[in-house]
Design a protein around this motif. Structure first.
Motif, mmCIF file in Angstrom:
data_model
loop_
_atom_site.group_PDB
_atom_site.id
_atom_site.type_symbol
_atom_site.label_atom_id
_atom_site.label_comp_id
_atom_site.label_asym_id
_atom_site.label_seq_id
_atom_site.Cartn_x
_atom_site.Cartn_y
_atom_site.Cartn_z
ATOM 1 N N LYS A 223 -11.648 -10.435 14.780
ATOM 2 C CA LYS A 223 -10.652 -9.495 14.264
ATOM 3 C C LYS A 223 -10.541 -9.691 12.749
ATOM 4 C CE LYS A 223 -9.234 -8.060 18.370
ATOM 5 N NZ LYS A 223 -9.245 -6.675 18.828
ATOM 6 N N TYR A 224 -10.581 -8.586 12.013
ATOM 7 C CA TYR A 224 -10.503 -8.653 10.560
ATOM 8 C C TYR A 224 -9.400 -7.725 10.050
ATOM 9 C CZ TYR A 224 -15.102 -10.872 10.770
ATOM 10 O OH TYR A 224 -16.138 -11.720 11.029
ATOM 11 N N GLN A 225 -8.813 -8.148 8.934
ATOM 12 C CA GLN A 225 -7.877 -7.280 8.185
ATOM 13 C C GLN A 225 -8.507 -7.022 6.818
ATOM 14 O OE1 GLN A 225 -4.402 -8.791 6.013
ATOM 15 N NE2 GLN A 225 -3.145 -7.555 7.402
ATOM 16 N N ILE A 226 -8.608 -5.739 6.422
ATOM 17 C CA ILE A 226 -9.216 -5.364 5.144
ATOM 18 C C ILE A 226 -8.184 -4.572 4.346
ATOM 19 C CG2 ILE A 226 -11.073 -4.116 4.003
ATOM 20 C CD1 ILE A 226 -12.783 -4.570 6.480
ATOM 21 N N LEU A 227 -7.931 -5.037 3.121
ATOM 22 C CA LEU A 227 -6.956 -4.398 2.230
ATOM 23 C C LEU A 227 -7.691 -3.756 1.057
ATOM 24 C CD1 LEU A 227 -4.071 -3.917 1.112
ATOM 25 C CD2 LEU A 227 -4.227 -6.162 0.057
ATOM 26 N N GLU B 231 0.540 -8.768 1.939
ATOM 27 C CA GLU B 231 1.438 -8.486 0.801
ATOM 28 C C GLU B 231 1.536 -9.704 -0.123
ATOM 29 O OE1 GLU B 231 6.048 -7.043 -0.057
ATOM 30 O OE2 GLU B 231 5.260 -7.149 1.990
ATOM 31 N N ARG B 232 1.591 -10.895 0.476
ATOM 32 C CA ARG B 232 1.654 -12.113 -0.345
ATOM 33 C C ARG B 232 0.382 -12.279 -1.179
ATOM 34 N NH1 ARG B 232 0.245 -17.485 2.550
ATOM 35 N NH2 ARG B 232 -1.743 -16.397 2.221
ATOM 36 N N ASP B 233 -0.790 -12.083 -0.534
ATOM 37 C CA ASP B 233 -2.034 -12.239 -1.279
ATOM 38 C C ASP B 233 -2.176 -11.173 -2.352
ATOM 39 O OD1 ASP B 233 -2.635 -14.401 0.224
ATOM 40 O OD2 ASP B 233 -4.008 -13.384 1.585
ATOM 41 N N VAL C 81 -8.362 6.616 2.662
ATOM 42 C CA VAL C 81 -7.724 7.510 1.685
ATOM 43 C C VAL C 81 -7.914 6.955 0.288
ATOM 44 C CG1 VAL C 81 -6.028 8.332 3.344
ATOM 45 C CG2 VAL C 81 -5.525 6.317 1.958
ATOM 46 N N SER C 82 -7.738 7.819 -0.727
ATOM 47 C CA SER C 82 -7.993 7.416 -2.123
ATOM 48 C C SER C 82 -7.000 6.367 -2.601
ATOM 49 C CB SER C 82 -7.929 8.643 -3.037
ATOM 50 O OG SER C 82 -6.637 9.243 -2.970
ATOM 51 N N GLU C 83 -5.796 6.353 -1.991
ATOM 52 C CA GLU C 83 -4.821 5.355 -2.437
ATOM 53 C C GLU C 83 -5.060 3.987 -1.840
ATOM 54 O OE1 GLU C 83 -4.109 8.172 -1.051
ATOM 55 O OE2 GLU C 83 -3.230 9.410 -2.637
ATOM 56 N N GLY C 84 -6.051 3.847 -0.947
ATOM 57 C CA GLY C 84 -6.320 2.572 -0.325
ATOM 58 C C GLY C 84 -5.347 2.311 0.822
ATOM 59 N N GLY C 85 -5.226 1.054 1.259
ATOM 60 C CA GLY C 85 -4.318 0.702 2.340
ATOM 61 C C GLY C 85 -4.802 -0.542 3.072
ATOM 62 N N ILE C 86 -4.096 -0.854 4.209
ATOM 63 C CA ILE C 86 -4.431 -2.019 5.026
ATOM 64 C C ILE C 86 -5.052 -1.525 6.326
ATOM 65 C CG2 ILE C 86 -3.521 -4.030 6.219
ATOM 66 C CD1 ILE C 86 -1.285 -4.147 4.187
ATOM 67 N N TYR C 87 -6.238 -2.070 6.698
ATOM 68 C CA TYR C 87 -6.967 -1.594 7.861
ATOM 69 C C TYR C 87 -7.353 -2.775 8.741
ATOM 70 C CZ TYR C 87 -7.344 2.453 4.801
ATOM 71 O OH TYR C 87 -7.062 3.495 3.972
ATOM 72 N N GLU C 88 -7.333 -2.545 10.062
ATOM 73 C CA GLU C 88 -7.728 -3.551 11.045
ATOM 74 C C GLU C 88 -9.064 -3.114 11.663
ATOM 75 O OE1 GLU C 88 -6.144 -6.302 11.774
ATOM 76 O OE2 GLU C 88 -4.312 -5.968 10.583
ATOM 77 N N GLU D 52 -4.720 -2.187 -11.300
ATOM 78 C CA GLU D 52 -3.790 -1.663 -12.311
ATOM 79 C C GLU D 52 -4.602 -1.205 -13.532
ATOM 80 O OE1 GLU D 52 0.052 -3.074 -15.016
ATOM 81 O OE2 GLU D 52 -1.027 -4.479 -13.756
ATOM 82 N N GLY D 53 -4.310 -0.020 -14.019
ATOM 83 C CA GLY D 53 -4.992 0.520 -15.183
ATOM 84 C C GLY D 53 -6.193 1.372 -14.815
ATOM 85 N N ALA D 54 -6.593 1.408 -13.521
ATOM 86 C CA ALA D 54 -7.749 2.203 -13.096
ATOM 87 C C ALA D 54 -7.273 3.534 -12.542
ATOM 88 C CB ALA D 54 -8.554 1.460 -12.039
ATOM 89 N N VAL D 55 -8.131 4.565 -12.598
ATOM 90 C CA VAL D 55 -7.803 5.884 -12.061
ATOM 91 C C VAL D 55 -7.844 5.798 -10.538
ATOM 92 C CG1 VAL D 55 -8.487 8.316 -11.966
ATOM 93 C CG2 VAL D 55 -8.776 6.990 -14.081
ATOM 94 N N THR D 56 -6.833 6.404 -9.881
ATOM 95 C CA THR D 56 -6.731 6.342 -8.428
ATOM 96 C C THR D 56 -7.967 6.968 -7.787
ATOM 97 O OG1 THR D 56 -4.343 6.490 -8.587
ATOM 98 C CG2 THR D 56 -5.343 7.008 -6.443
ATOM 99 N N GLY D 57 -8.559 6.260 -6.812
ATOM 100 C CA GLY D 57 -9.730 6.759 -6.106
ATOM 101 C C GLY D 57 -11.046 6.435 -6.782
ATOM 102 N N LYS D 58 -11.015 5.754 -7.939
ATOM 103 C CA LYS D 58 -12.267 5.433 -8.656
ATOM 104 C C LYS D 58 -12.714 3.982 -8.450
ATOM 105 C CE LYS D 58 -12.725 9.537 -10.396
ATOM 106 N NZ LYS D 58 -13.825 10.399 -9.945
ATOM 107 N N ALA D 59 -11.758 3.088 -8.180
ATOM 108 C CA ALA D 59 -12.110 1.675 -7.987
ATOM 109 C C ALA D 59 -11.099 1.063 -7.038
ATOM 110 C CB ALA D 59 -12.122 0.924 -9.319
ATOM 111 N N TYR D 60 -11.552 0.001 -6.305
ATOM 112 C CA TYR D 60 -10.679 -0.650 -5.335
ATOM 113 C C TYR D 60 -10.872 -2.160 -5.408
ATOM 114 C CZ TYR D 60 -10.501 3.953 -3.088
ATOM 115 O OH TYR D 60 -10.331 5.257 -2.833
ATOM 116 N N TRP D 61 -9.708 -2.863 -5.252
ATOM 117 C CA TRP D 61 -9.803 -4.264 -4.869
ATOM 118 C C TRP D 61 -10.044 -4.294 -3.359
ATOM 119 C CZ3 TRP D 61 -10.564 -7.845 -8.281
ATOM 120 C CH2 TRP D 61 -9.952 -7.803 -9.533
ATOM 121 N N ILE D 62 -10.906 -5.205 -2.911
ATOM 122 C CA ILE D 62 -11.170 -5.345 -1.469
ATOM 123 C C ILE D 62 -10.814 -6.783 -1.077
ATOM 124 C CG2 ILE D 62 -12.900 -5.242 0.348
ATOM 125 C CD1 ILE D 62 -14.506 -3.359 -1.434
ATOM 126 N N LEU D 63 -9.790 -6.933 -0.166
ATOM 127 C CA LEU D 63 -9.375 -8.249 0.335
ATOM 128 C C LEU D 63 -9.675 -8.296 1.835
ATOM 129 C CD1 LEU D 63 -5.915 -8.659 -1.432
ATOM 130 C CD2 LEU D 63 -8.190 -9.227 -2.287
#
Length: 950
Positions: free
Chosen positions: A254-258, A54-56, A240-247, A263-274
């Motif tokens: 062990k990895y965490q992928i967010l 959440e901080r990142d 899911v199209s809304e994204g989320g936090i996955y282990e 912002e400004g993109a259509v839901t399910g069309k693009a993702y930030w990947i952390l």
């Protein structure tokens, strides 16, 4: 030895029973503790990873938001540049020239990668940089709302856009779009957080359940390693199209992928990947859990062994005592006592085994101690008899020394005994009292009959006790107030049948009367207080309701009374209140009731006035009476008065409403300029409530961290360097937004809050000044000092304390004071200013020229700088008289050896005029608006400011 009650059951030592049971219990506790620790550790790790994600994500969103703000700032530069071009040619041509001229430089420094200009119909007019087809809906939204719109686009390259409205020919609205690639955000986030980051785009035509390996990875740090990790994620989990936090676990890590849509993109069309590798924290937590479990297990086992060792001695003692108990049946008391005494336990504290040992010894002694027990009882009876004699003597002494009249009477009311205090109080000897009847005493005739009736009922056994308060006169002639309690004595055969106790409450009655007066009057002015005044209004309400008449309540408040208290002290303030009460009383005479509610607030009840004009005339006479000055302890004090008036029944029909509405009207009089009267009307009530609410919020503003200090730079017009800053207070209200200082500063002064708020501002400013010093910026820190602060005795100690606590160089602290307060009581303020100069501080006169501008006092003030008020600076180029005043102030400052600083400079014309006439210290929006503390160091670091006179 085993007793006769022993059976045939196998023997199993109590020691081993205890040990086995203890080990079982400890093992269960250990297992439960280990399981609980595992669950807690697992949950805590998940929470920490979620917090980090959440901080990142917050950092990423902040970077994106900042980038949009920068695009908006760049977009606003182009219209400004267009406005500065010559008037020849069309606006469209100017925009084309401006974009072609600015784009190469802005593109080179990374401010933009694409810029387009659309007309109101969505047609591209000008296009520079990367080619992107924007939806017509974006252009239409900007044209319709005339507000900037953010847009995110990804195809060959991923860009963020800000579309802003611009004005074209014939007042038509066009749209200018500024775009920039996402690469800078990717790199900056990776630099700040250390996380791997990427941006993925879903191919066109894919539904929401598309696998992530089918998405296009536009950007991804450490792509070779992370691409396979992403493939494993989407193959194992449903994204899911809304994204989320996955282990996910991969390669013993062990990895965490967010995943988060930009912002400004259509839901399910693009993702930030952390992506975050938290293998080390997982292994460290598991190791910590194993170590804790092992340490706890070893500790529990050692504890069980220790407990067994501890119980060994008590169990052996218990066995020895159990073998001795059968000897008591054979009356071998001496043998039992001898063997029990031989048992020596080495424990520090006694326990049940010791009590068992002692009880057994006591049991052996019981038969032998019967005779000695009888002797003890005889001795106790003798001692009890002696104690009873001592108690009798104590009671006799108590009766003689008690400060209460204590009599005993026979069945006819004749006095049998009278204690020493009664003899002294009534002036009788014991022999004289024994010859008198109780009613032969000098009783007051007012309650004598009632007293006799009660005594007859008591002597006739109709009552067990009677009580009455009555007066009795002593032989010295003093009238005493006595509370009598007469009780029947149930002592068969005794002469005394009645016990009479009289408590003298004469002094208490006098004290109660004094307390009643004090409860209803103000001790300083001897006027009725709030309680008595409210009672009088209640009576006036009943009288007016019966007679169908009206009356008025006047609420009076002395103007500037707090300044007198703060500057001259409370004794002078008290004397001023007494003289003010006397002056009001002389005006109203017997026409009304004057009361003091507290502080400098007085109220008047006018019942005799027959008209509103008459009431207004009396109030006006009070105001006129206060035009004369007060002379107190060698001071001549001018104090005016403000009056609010509420009428019955027009304005209220109860005590609370009438006083409250008169108070509201008084505040209206104060806010209208003081030294006047006002009648209540409904609009004042709502304004008063709004003001009351704002005052309450202001009291909690510091606690809620709503007050902020901004800093406006002061620039040298010759070198362009920052010479100093002025600390400016701002209030960011949680509901009302930014509140103007012109609105809340007067409230703070009126409510006495300006002293703590002013000290807080001084602390914040000096702390910031010290930070600038540590960074190598030795610039002057200007802090405004309010008039009440100057007059208050705590100012000098507060300034010393803040300088010592913050460590700021006193030579860099500049206190700014206004001339109105400086010259109001120069005998108080000027010595304080000299003490500040002795401490090494510099002093500035703020808003010079707007107040008294007394030149005779000006040369006595230890000032360093005169600040030219912005009202004069605004006249430059507009009003020749205003320009003349500015020039005169500059000349005056030079002639007195002072610096001149101009406030509110906003145009190059004003700057040019000031520099031409010798004023080189400039403060205003021309160079900078007030800055928050986090932006100030960066501004100061870039000290070279280009001076332009266009």
């Amino acid at each position: 030895m085993i007793g006769s009650g022993s059976g045939n059951r196998p023997f199993f030592s109590l020691r081993w029973k205890v040990f086995i049971n203890l080990m079982c219990v400890l093992a269960l506790v250990h297992a439960a503790y280990g399981y609980y620790s595992y669950i807690q550790l697992k949950e805590r790790g998940a929470e920490q990873r979620a917090d980090l994600a959440e901080r990142d994500l917050f950092v990423l969103e902040g970077l994106v938001a900042t980038s949009y703000e920068r695009l908006l700032e760049v977009g606003e530069i182009i219209p400004l540049f267009v406005n500065r071009l010559s008037d020849e040619g069309s606006l469209l041509a100017k925009y084309e020239d401006a974009i072609q001229g600015l784009f190469p430089g802005l593109s080179m420094n990374g401010s933009m990668d694409a810029v387009y200009l659309y007309d109101g119909l969505g047609n591209v007019v000008i296009k520079q940089g990367m080619g992107v087809e924007l939806p017509v809906t974006v252009i239409s939204a900007v044209v319709e709302t005339e507000e900037p719109v953010k847009y995110f686009h990804c195809s060959e390259q991923c860009l963020r856009f800000i579309a802003i409205p611009v004005q074209l020919e014939n007042n038509k609205i066009g749209v200018m779009v500024i775009g920039r690639e996402m690469r800078d955000i990717i790199l900056e986030f990776n630099r700040q957080s250390g996380r791997d980051i990427g941006l993925a785009l879903q191919p066109s035509g894919r539904n929401e359940a598309a696998r992530l390996w089918k998405l296009e990875l536009k950007y991804l740090t450490q792509k070779a390693e992370n691409a396979s990790l992403l493939n494993q994620l989407v193959s194992q989990q449903n994204i899911v199209s809304e994204g989320g936090i996955y282990e996910i676990s991969a390669n013993d890590k062990k990895y965490q992928i967010l995943l988060k849509p930009p912002e400004g993109a259509v839901t399910g069309k693009a993702y930030w990947i952390l992506i975050e590798d938290h293998t080390d924290s997982y292994l460290a937590a598991r190791k910590d859990l194993i170590e804790r479990f092992l340490v706890a297990g070893i500790g529990l086992f050692l504890a069980a062994l220790f407990q067994l060792a501890v119980l060994r001695s008590p169990l052996r003692t218990l066995s020895e005592i159990s073998e001795l108990l059968p000897l008591l049946a054979g009356s071998a008391f001496d043998e039992v006592r001898a063997k029990l005494s031989g048992i020596n336990r080495k424990n520090i504290y006694e326990d049940e085994l010791d009590y068992l040992q002692y009880s057994t010894i006591d049991l052996a002694h019981q038969l032998e101690s019967l005779e000695s027990s009888l002797l003890e009882r005889a001795q106790n009876l003798t001692e009890r008899s002696r104690q009873l004699e001592a108690e009798r003597d104590f009671v006799t002494s108590l009766l003689d020394t008690a400060e209460t009249i204590i009599l005993t009477l026979d069945g006819n009311g004749r006095i049998v005994t009278l204690n020493r205090f009664g003899q002294e109080l009534l002036g009788l000897s014991s022999s004289e009292a024994s010859l008198m009847n109780f009613f032969d005493l000098n009783h007051d005739h007012a309650k004598l009959g009632e007293h006799q009736t009660l005594m007859h009922r008591l002597l006739d056994n109709e009552d067990n006790k009677v009580q009455i308060e009555a007066s009795i006169r002593s032989r010295s002639g003093r009238m005493l107030q006595i509370s009598w309690l007469h009780s029947i004595l149930n002592i068969p055969g005794a002469e005394a049948q009645v016990l009479s106790i009289g408590l003298d409450f004469t002094e208490r009655q006098h004290a109660e009367k004094r307390l009643v007066w004090m409860a209803n009057h103000d001790p300083l002015t001897a006027l009725p207080n709030r309680l008595l005044f409210n009672e009088k209004i209640e009576l006036a309400l009943k009288h007016s309701e019966d007679k169908d008449t009206g009356f008025a309540v006047l609420f009076c408040d002395l103007d500037s009374f707090k300044d007198v208290n703060d500057s001259l002290g409370h004794p002078v303030g008290d004397e001023l209140l007494q003289q003010a009460a006397e002056r009001i009383q002389n005006v109203i005479c017997n026409e009304g009731l004057l009361a003091r509610l507290g502080g400098d607030e007085f109220t008047i009840l006018l019942e005799g006035a027959e008209s509103k004009q008459e009431i207004e005339g009396i109030a006006q006479n009070i105001i006129i009476a206060f035009r004369q000055s007060f002379f107190i302890d060698g001071y001549e004090i001018f104090s005016t008065i403000s009056i609010g008036i509420a009428l019955y029944p027009e304005h209220g029909r109860d005590v609370t409403s009438l006083i409250q509405y008169a108070d509201v009207a008084m505040f209206d009089a104060k806010e209208s300029g003081k030294n006047q009267l006002r009648f209540y009307h409904d609009e004042q009530g709502s304004q008063r409530y709004e003001r009351f609410s704002l005052v309450n919020d202001l009291r909690r503003a510091l606690e809620r961290d709503e007050l902020k200090v901004y800093y406006q730079p002061q620039i040298d017009a010759y070198s362009g360097s920052v010479m100093g800053v002025e600390a400016l207070l701002r209030w960011q209200h949680s509901e009302l937004g930014m509140i103007s200082p012109a609105k809340f500063i007067p409230l703070a002064e009126e409510q006495g809050l300006i002293i703590p708020i002013g000290e807080w501002v001084l602390e914040q400013a000096c702390t910031q000044g010290r930070k600038l010093q540590e960074q190598g910026f030795n610039i002057r820190m200007g802090v405004n000092i309010a008039g009440q602060q100057i007059m208050h005795e705590s100012l000098l100690p507060a300034v010393k304390r803040v300088i010592n606590e913050t460590g700021i160089d006193p030579g860099l602290l500049d206190l700014e004071v206004t001339e109105n307060f400086l010259l109001r009581q120069p005998e108080v303020t000027i010595p304080k200013l000299h003490k500040f100069r002795e401490m090494g501080l510099s002093l500035s006169m703020d808003d010079f020229g707007t107040g008294y501008s007394s030149l005779s006092y000006l040369k006595k003030l230890p000032l360093n700088t005169l600040k030219i008020d912005q009202s004069f600076v605004r006249d430059i180029g507009i009003d020749p008289e205003g320009e003349a005043i500015v020039k005169a102030i500059i000349v005056l400052a030079k002639s007195l050896g002072l610096e001149a600083l101009a406030e509110g400079v906003e145009t190059s014309e004003q700057l040019s005029y000031l520099r031409t006439h010798g004023c080189h210290l400039i403060q205003g929006f021309y160079f900078s608006r007030p800055l928050p503390e986090e932006e100030l160091p960066e501004f100061v670091a870039n000290q070279a400011v280009e001076i332009s006179f266009e």
